[in-house]
Design a protein around this motif. Structure first.
Motif, PDB file in Angstrom:
ATOM      1  N   VAL A  63      73.120  67.946  51.030  1.00  0.00           N
ATOM      2  CA  VAL A  63      73.299  69.397  51.110  1.00  0.00           C
ATOM      3  C   VAL A  63      74.325  69.788  52.164  1.00  0.00           C
ATOM      4  N   ALA A  64      74.748  68.844  52.998  1.00  0.00           N
ATOM      5  CA  ALA A  64      75.803  69.121  53.974  1.00  0.00           C
ATOM      6  C   ALA A  64      76.444  67.796  54.357  1.00  0.00           C
ATOM      7  N   VAL A  65      77.761  67.844  54.584  1.00  0.00           N
ATOM      8  CA  VAL A  65      78.520  66.629  54.873  1.00  0.00           C
ATOM      9  C   VAL A  65      79.438  66.879  56.063  1.00  0.00           C
ATOM     10  N   ALA A  66      79.388  65.991  57.037  1.00  0.00           N
ATOM     11  CA  ALA A  66      80.396  66.022  58.097  1.00  0.00           C
ATOM     12  C   ALA A  66      81.646  65.310  57.583  1.00  0.00           C
ATOM     13  N   GLU A  67      82.759  65.592  58.195  1.00  0.00           N
ATOM     14  CA  GLU A  67      83.979  64.950  57.732  1.00  0.00           C
ATOM     15  C   GLU A  67      83.905  63.439  57.942  1.00  0.00           C
ATOM     16  N   GLN A  68      84.633  62.698  57.129  1.00  0.00           N
ATOM     17  CA  GLN A  68      84.689  61.243  57.191  1.00  0.00           C
ATOM     18  C   GLN A  68      83.320  60.607  56.928  1.00  0.00           C
ATOM     19  N   SER A  69      82.622  61.100  55.912  1.00  0.00           N
ATOM     20  CA  SER A  69      81.352  60.515  55.499  1.00  0.00           C
ATOM     21  C   SER A  69      81.577  59.743  54.205  1.00  0.00           C
ATOM     22  N   TYR A  70      81.140  58.471  54.193  1.00  0.00           N
ATOM     23  CA  TYR A  70      81.438  57.609  53.048  1.00  0.00           C
ATOM     24  C   TYR A  70      80.194  56.852  52.599  1.00  0.00           C
ATOM     25  N   SER A  71      80.175  56.506  51.313  1.00  0.00           N
ATOM     26  CA  SER A  71      79.100  55.691  50.764  1.00  0.00           C
ATOM     27  C   SER A  71      79.319  54.228  51.138  1.00  0.00           C
ATOM     28  N   ALA A  72      78.366  53.372  50.769  1.00  0.00           N
ATOM     29  CA  ALA A  72      78.446  51.956  51.117  1.00  0.00           C
ATOM     30  C   ALA A  72      79.647  51.269  50.484  1.00  0.00           C
ATOM     31  N   ASN A  73      80.136  51.801  49.353  1.00  0.00           N
ATOM     32  CA  ASN A  73      81.313  51.190  48.721  1.00  0.00           C
ATOM     33  C   ASN A  73      82.617  51.865  49.122  1.00  0.00           C
ATOM     34  N   GLY A  74      82.549  52.745  50.149  1.00  0.00           N
ATOM     35  CA  GLY A  74      83.760  53.336  50.704  1.00  0.00           C
ATOM     36  C   GLY A  74      84.216  54.625  50.048  1.00  0.00           C
ATOM     37  N   MET A  75      83.446  55.143  49.090  1.00  0.00           N
ATOM     38  CA  MET A  75      83.825  56.387  48.418  1.00  0.00           C
ATOM     39  C   MET A  75      83.399  57.589  49.260  1.00  0.00           C
ATOM     40  N   PRO A  76      84.209  58.632  49.325  1.00  0.00           N
ATOM     41  CA  PRO A  76      83.827  59.825  50.084  1.00  0.00           C
ATOM     42  C   PRO A  76      82.548  60.456  49.517  1.00  0.00           C
ATOM     43  N   LEU A  77      81.710  60.920  50.420  1.00  0.00           N
ATOM     44  CA  LEU A  77      80.484  61.594  50.008  1.00  0.00           C
ATOM     45  C   LEU A  77      80.727  63.090  49.934  1.00  0.00           C
ATOM     46  N   ARG A  78      80.003  63.742  49.021  1.00  0.00           N
ATOM     47  CA  ARG A  78      80.172  65.186  48.843  1.00  0.00           C
ATOM     48  C   ARG A  78      78.821  65.825  48.559  1.00  0.00           C
ATOM     49  N   MET A  79      78.786  67.126  48.774  1.00  0.00           N
ATOM     50  CA  MET A  79      77.554  67.873  48.539  1.00  0.00           C
ATOM     51  C   MET A  79      77.136  67.756  47.078  1.00  0.00           C
ATOM     52  N   GLY A  80      75.832  67.694  46.879  1.00  0.00           N
ATOM     53  CA  GLY A  80      75.286  67.645  45.532  1.00  0.00           C
ATOM     54  C   GLY A  80      74.998  66.253  45.019  1.00  0.00           C
ATOM     55  N   GLN A  81      75.543  65.227  45.679  1.00  0.00           N
ATOM     56  CA  GLN A  81      75.286  63.864  45.210  1.00  0.00           C
ATOM     57  C   GLN A  81      73.850  63.447  45.514  1.00  0.00           C
ATOM     58  N   ARG A  82      73.284  62.727  44.574  1.00  0.00           N
ATOM     59  CA  ARG A  82      71.936  62.175  44.727  1.00  0.00           C
ATOM     60  C   ARG A  82      72.092  60.779  45.344  1.00  0.00           C
ATOM     61  N   VAL A  83      71.317  60.492  46.409  1.00  0.00           N
ATOM     62  CA  VAL A  83      71.555  59.270  47.173  1.00  0.00           C
ATOM     63  C   VAL A  83      70.257  58.636  47.654  1.00  0.00           C
ATOM     64  N   VAL A  84      70.349  57.327  47.950  1.00  0.00           N
ATOM     65  CA  VAL A  84      69.372  56.625  48.777  1.00  0.00           C
ATOM     66  C   VAL A  84      70.138  56.059  49.968  1.00  0.00           C
ATOM     67  N   TRP A  85      69.415  55.694  51.021  1.00  0.00           N
ATOM     68  CA  TRP A  85      70.098  55.185  52.208  1.00  0.00           C
ATOM     69  C   TRP A  85      69.252  54.111  52.890  1.00  0.00           C
ATOM     70  N   SER A  86      69.938  53.311  53.674  1.00  0.00           N
ATOM     71  CA  SER A  86      69.319  52.166  54.333  1.00  0.00           C
ATOM     72  C   SER A  86      68.273  52.605  55.353  1.00  0.00           C
ATOM     73  N   VAL A  87      67.333  51.706  55.609  1.00  0.00           N
ATOM     74  CA  VAL A  87      66.337  51.961  56.642  1.00  0.00           C
ATOM     75  C   VAL A  87      66.947  51.865  58.037  1.00  0.00           C
ATOM     76  N   THR A  88      68.121  51.238  58.158  1.00  0.00           N
ATOM     77  CA  THR A  88      68.708  50.992  59.473  1.00  0.00           C
ATOM     78  C   THR A  88      70.014  51.742  59.678  1.00  0.00           C
ATOM     79  N   VAL A  89      70.287  52.020  60.953  1.00  0.00           N
ATOM     80  CA  VAL A  89      71.578  52.548  61.394  1.00  0.00           C
ATOM     81  C   VAL A  89      72.195  51.492  62.295  1.00  0.00           C
ATOM     82  N   ALA A  90      73.410  51.066  61.963  1.00  0.00           N
ATOM     83  CA  ALA A  90      74.066  50.002  62.729  1.00  0.00           C
ATOM     84  C   ALA A  90      75.380  50.501  63.319  1.00  0.00           C
TER      85      ALA A  90
END
Length: 368
Positions: A63-90
């Motif tokens: 529902v909100a994206v900061a600039e330079q936000s990317y998915s695991a495969n390097g694609m830019p993320l945008r509002m409205g996308q349905r996602v899952v995310w890792s349990v960890t932050v590295a």
């Protein structure tokens, strides 16, 4: 919903605002599922700083994206996308991250495990929203796959991918006989994935209903670890019967229950040149006898798997996107509670009646 200590009800806390930093995204939670580690934390079986927001298995929508936000495969993320995310932050830059072990980053943070803090209050899935921080692997998911299938990808499914990857690096899955100890969420997922990869899978679990569930996920045979040694339903007897019918000796064992007796069974019954992958032993338990001479003479490899890499999560999503038509993954979430009933969800999850219990702030009927 915030956990403040053993025996205390979860408390509803409002977060008045969120500051997204570079690389962060804000996700509205569609569905969270209760993992066994959530129950262990709530019951005081594992150390945790409090207060904290539990939950690390979930699917949601950006529902909100900061600039330079990317998915695991390097694609830019945008509002409205349905996602899952890792349990960890590295951090991505420390020595462990550079070695390909981001799940053991020196600066590691974990969703659903960290003390609630100013600036990252929305840090767990038992909430309306989660602030997904930079350094988290995010995977865009298919709109058609049910939320009940996708939510566990962030822990259970991706962990199984990591475990099977660890095993198959030494022993190919195709044609192998695989022993899976524990037929919970991870066990039936491992059964389906290994079977789909061409393995013959034997699943051991003391619960008859779980053994039946394993058969629905492709197990070639099931065994009762509590049966007498000479019983035809015992683990050794079932494996022997399969070998007489033409199957190979077990060369892969996945221990997913955490029970010391199951670890011992896997070590004792693995065949020549086999690999034992330990996954379930994430809490203190009874000691296990390691016969070093037997390990050496049988050329056995013992590996440990804890959490997973971004690639494992992406592979988990890809697998579920096709496998949910072949296996009853959507039925593994036995009941879904409203977020305000999170205590009831935790209580039901603790009974292990269902492999997973769901939590949502949405109307359950709207879930995919």
């Amino acid at each position: 919903m915030v956990w403040s200590g053993v025996g205390l009800p979860l408390e509803c806390v409002a977060v008045p605002g969120v500051l997204l930093r570079t690389g962060d995204v804000l996700v509205e939670v569609e569905l969270a599922t209760v993992c066994g580690s959530d129950v262990h934390t709530a019951r005081g079986h594992r150390p945790a700083d409090k207060p904290l927001v539990l939950g690390h298995e979930q699917v949601g929508r950006i529902v909100a994206v900061a600039e330079q936000s990317y998915s695991a495969n390097g694609m830019p993320l945008r509002m409205g996308q349905r996602v899952v995310w890792s349990v960890t932050v590295a951090c991505g830059t420390c020595s462990r991250c550079r070695r390909g072990l981001p799940q053991k980053c020196h600066e590691l943070a974990k969703y659903g495990h960290e003390r609630m803090q100013r600036g990252w209050e929305l840090s767990g899935g038992f909430a309306t929203h989660v602030q997904v921080r930079a350094g988290t692997a995010i995977v865009v998911v298919d709109e058609q796959v049910p939320a009940t299938v996708l939510a566990p990808a962030s822990c259970a499914t991706a962990t199984v991918v990591a475990a099977l990857g660890s095993a198959s690096a030494l022993v190919p899955l195709a044609g192998a006989t695989v022993l899976v100890t524990g037929a919970g969420m991870l066990g039936v997922t491992a059964c389906a994935m290994a079977t789909d990869a061409g393995a013959v899978v034997v699943v051991s679990d003391p619960d008859a209903a779980r053994r039946q569930l394993a058969l629905a996920f492709g197990a070639a045979a099931v065994a009762d670890p509590g049966a007498p040694y000479e019983s035809p339903t015992g683990v050794a007897s079932v494996l022997t019967a399969l070998q007489r019918a033409g199957a190979a000796e077990p060369t892969i064992a996945l221990e997913l229950s955490g029970a010391g007796s199951a670890v011992q069974t896997a070590l004792d019954l693995i065949g020549i040149g086999g690999v034992v992958v330990l996954v379930g032993s994430v809490s203190p338990g009874e000691a296990v006898l390691l016969d070093s001479e037997s390990i050496v003479r049988r050329l056995v490899t013992v590996r440990g798997v804890h959490n997973y890499t971004p690639g494992d999560l992406a592979q988990a999503v890809t697998y579920l996107s096709g496998a949910w038509h072949r296996h009853p993954f959507s039925a593994l979430v036995g009941r879904t509670f409203h977020l305000s009933q999170a205590d009831a969800a935790l209580a039901l999850a603790a009974t292990a009646l269902h492999p997973r219990v769901g939590i949502t702030s949405q109307q359950p009927a709207t879930l995919g």
